[in-house]
Design an enzyme around this catalytic site. Structure first.
Site, mmCIF file in Angstrom:
data_model
loop_
_atom_site.group_PDB
_atom_site.id
_atom_site.type_symbol
_atom_site.label_atom_id
_atom_site.label_comp_id
_atom_site.label_asym_id
_atom_site.label_seq_id
_atom_site.Cartn_x
_atom_site.Cartn_y
_atom_site.Cartn_z
ATOM 1 N N ASP A 1 3.732 -0.818 -8.820
ATOM 2 C CA ASP A 1 3.359 -0.030 -10.004
ATOM 3 C C ASP A 1 3.551 1.453 -9.728
ATOM 4 O O ASP A 1 3.371 2.275 -10.617
ATOM 5 C CB ASP A 1 1.878 -0.248 -10.328
ATOM 6 C CG ASP A 1 1.011 0.275 -9.200
ATOM 7 O OD1 ASP A 1 1.206 -0.193 -8.053
ATOM 8 O OD2 ASP A 1 0.186 1.186 -9.429
ATOM 9 N N ASP B 1 0.854 -1.201 0.000
ATOM 10 C CA ASP B 1 0.000 0.000 0.000
ATOM 11 C C ASP B 1 0.884 1.244 0.000
ATOM 12 O O ASP B 1 1.775 1.377 0.842
ATOM 13 C CB ASP B 1 -0.895 0.000 1.241
ATOM 14 C CG ASP B 1 -1.938 -1.116 1.180
ATOM 15 O OD1 ASP B 1 -2.481 -1.352 0.089
ATOM 16 O OD2 ASP B 1 -2.199 -1.740 2.220
HETATM 17 C C1 SAM Z 1 -2.325 -3.433 -2.435
HETATM 18 S S1 SAM Z 1 -2.598 -4.911 -1.609
HETATM 19 C C2 SAM Z 1 -1.574 -6.070 -2.499
HETATM 20 C C3 SAM Z 1 -1.997 -7.505 -2.282
HETATM 21 C C4 SAM Z 1 -1.130 -8.566 -3.017
HETATM 22 N N1 SAM Z 1 0.257 -8.478 -2.611
HETATM 23 C C5 SAM Z 1 -1.224 -8.449 -4.505
HETATM 24 O O1 SAM Z 1 -0.233 -8.063 -5.140
HETATM 25 O O2 SAM Z 1 -2.297 -8.749 -5.044
HETATM 26 C C6 SAM Z 1 -1.656 -4.675 -0.105
HETATM 27 C C7 SAM Z 1 -1.983 -5.703 0.966
HETATM 28 O O3 SAM Z 1 -1.074 -5.539 2.052
HETATM 29 C C8 SAM Z 1 -1.795 -5.672 3.285
HETATM 30 N N2 SAM Z 1 -0.984 -4.984 4.308
HETATM 31 C C9 SAM Z 1 -0.738 -3.657 4.420
HETATM 32 N N3 SAM Z 1 0.098 -3.400 5.434
HETATM 33 C C10 SAM Z 1 0.411 -4.613 5.982
HETATM 34 C C11 SAM Z 1 1.242 -5.035 7.060
HETATM 35 N N4 SAM Z 1 1.962 -4.159 7.779
HETATM 36 N N5 SAM Z 1 1.306 -6.345 7.359
HETATM 37 C C12 SAM Z 1 0.608 -7.252 6.638
HETATM 38 N N6 SAM Z 1 -0.197 -6.915 5.588
HETATM 39 C C13 SAM Z 1 -0.276 -5.623 5.275
HETATM 40 C C14 SAM Z 1 -3.143 -5.058 2.982
HETATM 41 O O4 SAM Z 1 -4.145 -5.497 3.880
HETATM 42 C C15 SAM Z 1 -3.378 -5.558 1.556
HETATM 43 O O5 SAM Z 1 -4.013 -6.816 1.520
#
Ligand code: SAM
Length: 235
Positions: free
Chosen positions: A172, A136
């Site tokens: 991206d 994110d």
């Molecule tokens: C933009 S999505 C990308 C998901 C996957 N990696 C993909 O490429 O389809 C980012 C994911 O990271 C998780 N996330 C964000 N911060 C995190 C953290 N500190 N620990 C674990 N998960 C986290 C969010 O809940 C989300 O599911």
């Protein structure tokens, strides 16, 4: 950190650097992640408590979302144990259900804050790889502490990875890619490994970088995706 008054579900692990996102999902009775989902709560189990005996290689994906990469990696690397650490319970549950349905026993999903887990639940140099795909970007200035790639992250990753182990990153977001290159590239604990980037891309799905749900979405949109591998250097 102390809990805000009246918030009985407050979990300090999810408030490091600011509150992480949570999305809930209604279970419809056919979904059953079973033992493939571990809810970390306030005191998650250590990595060595989660990895079954007999696995010499262990890799972690931080933020696996719906779990496409962990699913592919458990198929591509049957001798490696894959732990997906996801902050959003609903996504982790969905991913764990799919993993259970795959019939493979070399993976697991854990609900926790991935960076904190690397810091306090992973033994020194226990990991062969860490994967972070489409983290994110948290574009607002006041949220920047929630990003994974802050200045403290090379030391956190270096402690958890064995010497020669790799961090794999894809994004991206050009600005975030710049931040990754600056934070990791300026660290004397890691070196960018372009030969490894080419090697794993040639090996195909489930080795590193691909497939992920966000990768597919952004490829369909024609966005440029940047992929980096960084190798952990000996002390
Ligand atoms: C933009 S999505 C990308 C998901 C996957 N990696 C993909 O490429 O389809 C980012 C994911 O990271 C998780 N996330 C964000 N911060 C995190 C953290 N500190 N620990 C674990 N998960 C986290 C969010 O809940 C989300 O599911």
């Amino acid at each position: 950190m102390t809990a805000p008054d009246g918030d009985s579900g407050w979990n300090p692990r999810m408030h490091q650097g600011g509150k992480l996102a949570f999305r809930s999902r209604v279970q419809d009775g056919t979904d059953d992640p079973g033992a493939f989902l571990v809810l970390g709560g306030k005191d998650p189990p250590a990595l060595h408590e989660l990895v079954p005996a007999g696995f010499d290689r262990v890799e972690i994906e931080i933020g696996p979302g719906k779990g496409a990469f962990v699913l592919a990696a458990t198929a591509a690397k049957p001798d490696t144990f894959l732990l997906g650490i996801e902050a959003a319970t609903g996504y982790a549950s969905l991913a764990a259900t799919r993993l259970r349905q795959s019939g493979r026993g070399n993976g697991l999903f854990l609900v926790d804050n991935g960076k904190l887990y690397l810091q306090d639940r992973v033994d020194e140099h226990a990991l062969d790889a860490v994967h972070v795909y489409f983290p994110d970007p948290w574009p607002k200035r006041r949220h920047k502490g929630r990003r994974f790639f802050t200045d403290d992250v090379p030391a956190v990753l270096w402690r958890a990875l064995r010497a020669g182990g790799h961090l794999y990153v894809a994004t991206d977001n050009a600005a975030y890619a710049g931040q990754v290159a600056r934070v990791m590239g300026h660290s004397d604990l890691f070196v960018r490994d372009e030969a490894e980037e080419a090697r794993v891309l040639a090996l195909g799905a489930g080795h590193a970088f691909s497939p992920t749900n966000f990768e597919r979405k952004y490829q369909e949109e024609g966005r440029v995706i940047r992929r980096y591998a960084f190798r952990s250097l000996p002390a």
